[in-house]
Design a protein around this motif. Sequence first.
Motif, PDB file in Angstrom:
ATOM      1  N   THR A  72       0.860  -1.183   0.000  1.00  0.00           N
ATOM      2  CA  THR A  72       0.000   0.000   0.000  1.00  0.00           C
ATOM      3  C   THR A  72       0.900   1.237   0.000  1.00  0.00           C
ATOM      4  O   THR A  72       2.087   1.152   0.327  1.00  0.00           O
ATOM      5  N   PRO A  73       0.363   2.416  -0.349  1.00  0.00           N
ATOM      6  CA  PRO A  73       1.201   3.622  -0.405  1.00  0.00           C
ATOM      7  C   PRO A  73       1.879   3.981   0.913  1.00  0.00           C
ATOM      8  O   PRO A  73       2.938   4.609   0.913  1.00  0.00           O
ATOM      9  N   ASP A  74       1.281   3.594   2.050  1.00  0.00           N
ATOM     10  CA  ASP A  74       1.861   3.972   3.343  1.00  0.00           C
ATOM     11  C   ASP A  74       2.755   2.889   3.943  1.00  0.00           C
ATOM     12  O   ASP A  74       3.220   3.023   5.077  1.00  0.00           O
ATOM     13  N   LEU A  75       3.025   1.821   3.209  1.00  0.00           N
ATOM     14  CA  LEU A  75       3.872   0.746   3.717  1.00  0.00           C
ATOM     15  C   LEU A  75       5.321   1.223   3.792  1.00  0.00           C
ATOM     16  O   LEU A  75       5.832   1.841   2.860  1.00  0.00           O
ATOM     17  N   LEU A  76       6.002   0.933   4.890  1.00  0.00           N
ATOM     18  CA  LEU A  76       7.379   1.348   5.098  1.00  0.00           C
ATOM     19  C   LEU A  76       8.339   0.175   4.858  1.00  0.00           C
ATOM     20  O   LEU A  76       7.945  -0.996   4.991  1.00  0.00           O
ATOM     21  N   PRO A  77       9.602   0.460   4.545  1.00  0.00           N
ATOM     22  CA  PRO A  77      10.571  -0.633   4.382  1.00  0.00           C
ATOM     23  C   PRO A  77      10.656  -1.536   5.612  1.00  0.00           C
ATOM     24  O   PRO A  77      10.807  -2.758   5.485  1.00  0.00           O
ATOM     25  N   SER A  78      10.538  -0.946   6.815  1.00  0.00           N
ATOM     26  CA  SER A  78      10.605  -1.748   8.038  1.00  0.00           C
ATOM     27  C   SER A  78       9.422  -2.705   8.156  1.00  0.00           C
ATOM     28  O   SER A  78       9.516  -3.731   8.837  1.00  0.00           O
ATOM     29  N   ASP A  79       8.296  -2.387   7.486  1.00  0.00           N
ATOM     30  CA  ASP A  79       7.146  -3.285   7.489  1.00  0.00           C
ATOM     31  C   ASP A  79       7.423  -4.536   6.659  1.00  0.00           C
ATOM     32  O   ASP A  79       6.720  -5.537   6.791  1.00  0.00           O
ATOM     33  N   VAL A  80       8.439  -4.473   5.822  1.00  0.00           N
ATOM     34  CA  VAL A  80       8.795  -5.595   4.955  1.00  0.00           C
ATOM     35  C   VAL A  80       9.961  -6.388   5.541  1.00  0.00           C
ATOM     36  O   VAL A  80       9.898  -7.613   5.671  1.00  0.00           O
ATOM     37  N   ILE A  81      11.039  -5.675   5.899  1.00  0.00           N
ATOM     38  CA  ILE A  81      12.260  -6.384   6.307  1.00  0.00           C
ATOM     39  C   ILE A  81      12.380  -6.570   7.815  1.00  0.00           C
ATOM     40  O   ILE A  81      13.225  -7.335   8.281  1.00  0.00           O
ATOM     41  N   GLY A  82      11.554  -5.878   8.600  1.00  0.00           N
ATOM     42  CA  GLY A  82      11.614  -5.993  10.045  1.00  0.00           C
ATOM     43  C   GLY A  82      12.300  -4.787  10.667  1.00  0.00           C
ATOM     44  O   GLY A  82      12.778  -3.884   9.972  1.00  0.00           O
ATOM     45  N   LEU A 106       4.402 -13.728  -1.184  1.00  0.00           N
ATOM     46  CA  LEU A 106       3.498 -13.095  -2.138  1.00  0.00           C
ATOM     47  C   LEU A 106       3.567 -11.591  -1.920  1.00  0.00           C
ATOM     48  O   LEU A 106       3.156 -11.085  -0.875  1.00  0.00           O
ATOM     49  N   ALA A 107       4.114 -10.877  -2.905  1.00  0.00           N
ATOM     50  CA  ALA A 107       4.187  -9.410  -2.856  1.00  0.00           C
ATOM     51  C   ALA A 107       3.013  -8.874  -3.664  1.00  0.00           C
ATOM     52  O   ALA A 107       3.110  -8.681  -4.880  1.00  0.00           O
ATOM     53  N   ASP A 108       1.899  -8.661  -2.983  1.00  0.00           N
ATOM     54  CA  ASP A 108       0.648  -8.331  -3.667  1.00  0.00           C
ATOM     55  C   ASP A 108       0.597  -6.851  -4.042  1.00  0.00           C
ATOM     56  O   ASP A 108       0.771  -5.981  -3.190  1.00  0.00           O
ATOM     57  N   GLU A 109       0.367  -6.605  -5.329  1.00  0.00           N
ATOM     58  CA  GLU A 109       0.278  -5.248  -5.881  1.00  0.00           C
ATOM     59  C   GLU A 109       1.513  -4.423  -5.531  1.00  0.00           C
ATOM     60  O   GLU A 109       1.445  -3.370  -4.903  1.00  0.00           O
ATOM     61  N   THR A 113       3.130   0.590  -3.832  1.00  0.00           N
ATOM     62  CA  THR A 113       3.920   1.152  -2.733  1.00  0.00           C
ATOM     63  C   THR A 113       5.056   2.009  -3.277  1.00  0.00           C
ATOM     64  O   THR A 113       5.367   1.972  -4.476  1.00  0.00           O
ATOM     65  N   SER A 114       5.690   2.764  -2.410  1.00  0.00           N
ATOM     66  CA  SER A 114       6.721   3.714  -2.828  1.00  0.00           C
ATOM     67  C   SER A 114       7.982   2.990  -3.297  1.00  0.00           C
ATOM     68  O   SER A 114       8.249   1.854  -2.894  1.00  0.00           O
ATOM     69  N   PRO A 115       8.793   3.654  -4.133  1.00  0.00           N
ATOM     70  CA  PRO A 115      10.055   3.047  -4.579  1.00  0.00           C
ATOM     71  C   PRO A 115      10.974   2.643  -3.425  1.00  0.00           C
ATOM     72  O   PRO A 115      11.701   1.655  -3.521  1.00  0.00           O
ATOM     73  N   LYS A 116      10.946   3.373  -2.317  1.00  0.00           N
ATOM     74  CA  LYS A 116      11.797   3.043  -1.177  1.00  0.00           C
ATOM     75  C   LYS A 116      11.415   1.671  -0.603  1.00  0.00           C
ATOM     76  O   LYS A 116      12.281   0.850  -0.288  1.00  0.00           O
ATOM     77  N   GLU A 155      -3.620   4.605 -11.611  1.00  0.00           N
ATOM     78  CA  GLU A 155      -3.724   5.803 -10.783  1.00  0.00           C
ATOM     79  C   GLU A 155      -3.192   5.509  -9.376  1.00  0.00           C
ATOM     80  O   GLU A 155      -3.590   4.544  -8.728  1.00  0.00           O
ATOM     81  N   GLY A 156      -2.282   6.342  -8.909  1.00  0.00           N
ATOM     82  CA  GLY A 156      -1.722   6.164  -7.567  1.00  0.00           C
ATOM     83  C   GLY A 156      -0.740   5.023  -7.457  1.00  0.00           C
ATOM     84  O   GLY A 156      -0.500   4.517  -6.361  1.00  0.00           O
ATOM     85  N   THR A 157      -0.145   4.608  -8.584  1.00  0.00           N
ATOM     86  CA  THR A 157       0.821   3.510  -8.549  1.00  0.00           C
ATOM     87  C   THR A 157       2.233   4.028  -8.810  1.00  0.00           C
ATOM     88  O   THR A 157       2.434   5.151  -9.266  1.00  0.00           O
ATOM     89  N   TYR A 158       3.212   3.172  -8.506  1.00  0.00           N
ATOM     90  CA  TYR A 158       4.622   3.484  -8.733  1.00  0.00           C
ATOM     91  C   TYR A 158       5.197   2.370  -9.612  1.00  0.00           C
ATOM     92  O   TYR A 158       5.676   1.359  -9.093  1.00  0.00           O
ATOM     93  N   PRO A 159       5.114   2.519 -10.928  1.00  0.00           N
ATOM     94  CA  PRO A 159       5.571   1.447 -11.823  1.00  0.00           C
ATOM     95  C   PRO A 159       7.027   1.085 -11.566  1.00  0.00           C
ATOM     96  O   PRO A 159       7.865   1.951 -11.297  1.00  0.00           O
ATOM     97  N   LEU A 160       7.324  -0.186 -11.650  1.00  0.00           N
ATOM     98  CA  LEU A 160       8.700  -0.649 -11.452  1.00  0.00           C
ATOM     99  C   LEU A 160       9.567  -0.194 -12.621  1.00  0.00           C
ATOM    100  O   LEU A 160       9.215  -0.422 -13.781  1.00  0.00           O
TER     101      LEU A 160
END
Length: 318
Positions: A72-82, A106-109, A113-116, A155-160
């Motif tokens: 999601t747009p508000d997901l932080l790197p720490s929410d992924v890696i700990g 599974l990395a859904d959508e 989320t932000s490039p960071k 809309e509201g996405t960050y393409p890879l």
Amino acid sequence: MKDTIFHPKLKQVINNIEKVMIGKSDVAELSLVALLAEGHVLLEDVPGVGKTMMVRALAKSVNANFKRIQFTPDLLPSDVIGVSIYNPKEFEFQYRPGPIMGNIILADEINRTSPKTQSALLEGMEESSVTVDGNTRQLERPFFVMATQNPIEYEGTYPLPEAQLDRFLLKMKMGYPNINEEIDILDRTQKQAPIDRLDSVITLSELVELQDEVKEVYVDQTLKQYIVELAHYTRNHTNVYLGVSPRGSIALMKASQAYALLHGRDFIIPDDVQYLAPFVFSHRIIVKSEVKYGGKTAEDIVKEVIKFVQVPVQRAVR
């Protein structure tokens, strides 16, 4: 090209997945190819066609630790890696693992989320490790990411970017089932979801052994040259702005090795390379804007390249 013979253990995995996924044997095979080759998959399709179910079925079949990350747009790197949290009783910081510390993720959508945050996941995919507060932590084998993105809503996405797309071994689509397959889906899910009844058919240690076997699959020099010629031709194609990198050539070789093992062979053949090339190369090519607007896709160009480059005729066996 479809062989009729499969590796016995891997055939069990495919049969198990097909108890849940109806009419998607090709997607199941390709997902297993990426897992065996220690690569990752980008699955681009509309919602509701079974992307999540596919990766869950794969994880259950190999008895893997499955984790799902909803980007999601508000997901932080720490929410992924700990994150490291201070423990006042021990007078030290203790690491709390994030969901990336699993076997099948599974990395859904991922494009929501932000490039960071995307880069936090992509570091793990590329390096098989994550960095938290300056400390590098290795990820356990097997480590496999299936990322999804919706091709309809931008809309509201960050393409890879292309450099990050290059980290995925394969890019594929699932597509809608036909009428009979969809009726079968309704029958199977009327009382209970088939995924709830699914058991594992191989162990994680067996999977790791199979991943090691893939590296021993023989690749004849003529086929290495064939793979490189395919990649080189994409770089010189008049409709291509940016062609396939050497990483793409390596990816096609590794995917072909895994595909050969899946089909019970210890050597690859030209048919393996030709079948997998569109899935490995298409997302690594940037098509010129005027060509794209004319309706030609990267997949079309890869198929043209396959037809143009001469196939080696020497037997690819020892």
